[in-house]
Design an enzyme around this catalytic site. Sequence first.
Site, mmCIF file in Angstrom:
data_model
loop_
_atom_site.group_PDB
_atom_site.id
_atom_site.type_symbol
_atom_site.label_atom_id
_atom_site.label_comp_id
_atom_site.label_asym_id
_atom_site.label_seq_id
_atom_site.Cartn_x
_atom_site.Cartn_y
_atom_site.Cartn_z
ATOM 1 C CG ASP A 9 -1.805 -1.247 1.306
ATOM 2 O OD1 ASP A 9 -1.332 -2.336 0.921
ATOM 3 O OD2 ASP A 9 -2.950 -1.138 1.783
ATOM 4 C CG HIS A 69 -9.168 4.002 1.925
ATOM 5 N ND1 HIS A 69 -9.980 4.935 2.539
ATOM 6 C CD2 HIS A 69 -8.598 3.300 2.930
ATOM 7 C CE1 HIS A 69 -9.895 4.810 3.854
ATOM 8 N NE2 HIS A 69 -9.059 3.810 4.113
ATOM 9 C CG HIS A 179 -1.253 0.575 5.692
ATOM 10 N ND1 HIS A 179 -1.461 1.940 5.631
ATOM 11 C CD2 HIS A 179 -1.994 0.039 4.691
ATOM 12 C CE1 HIS A 179 -2.310 2.209 4.645
ATOM 13 N NE2 HIS A 179 -2.641 1.073 4.067
HETATM 14 FE FE FE2 Z 1 -7.412 -0.606 2.706
#
Ligand code: FE2
Length: 274
Positions: A9, A69, A179
């Site tokens: 990410d 997102h 993350h």
């Molecule tokens: Fe996400």
Amino acid sequence: MTNILFVGDIVGRPGRDLLKRGLSAISSHHDIDLVIANVENSAAGFGVTPDIARELFEYGVHVMTGGNHTWDKKEIIPYFAKEPRMIRPANFPEGVPGLGRYVARTDNGVSVAVINVMGRVFMNPLDDPFRVVLEQIAAVQGEAALIFVDFHGEATSEKVAMGWHLDGQVAACVGTHTHVQTADERILPKGTAYITDVGMTGAHDSVIGVERAAIIHRFRTGLPQRFETASENPRLNAVVIQADETTGRAVGITRVSLSLQDVETLAVTPVAVR
Ligand code: FE2
């Protein structure tokens, strides 16, 4: 053999800058044939815009995946109709823009299908990713020598389960979204490369890419806060997957975590393949 680099990410400008400064060098260092990146946080932590997508393509990313997102920036919605190399989770409802898969072709002529699905545990409800991923695999079978899956999910249990669900059916199943890079990369018994989470390409002196003071304040008070993308200690998190296009299976997965200095000097820290 085909070498695939998957970049975890990308969060905001610090993440994009790491790619700008080092992606082509990393790619040549690892003899990479295809670069895939999760870009759903690349626009200041929330979503992605057409301009940012074009910028990331320019740095050397070939296929972009997403997640919860993906839709944060409205201007990305029409972009999906023009840019098939940008995909989003396949298990969104029917009629949502874009596709959950893309078949790329490397310079040496190997076709690699990239599939994106999203988890349902501790996330907004979507269609069953375990069923949808099989439909996506069936759609590319025969067309792709290698299949790569980005499973965007929160719960480690759901991601581990997906790895076993797909073992032997795809070359790689990697997790994104938390993350935080996990240290469980391995080749599953039937030849699928797996890691629960590839991690984050962004500022690591942060709370998953966001300025930490605001997050700590929210945890302590429960009050809403304005989240700003952090900038300290940028690191590029990724995995390199070595896959055999004659069998459709992976033979290696190597975790990568590089500081800005590492990126510039290409001091990659390899991790033994298990
Ligand atoms: Fe996400």
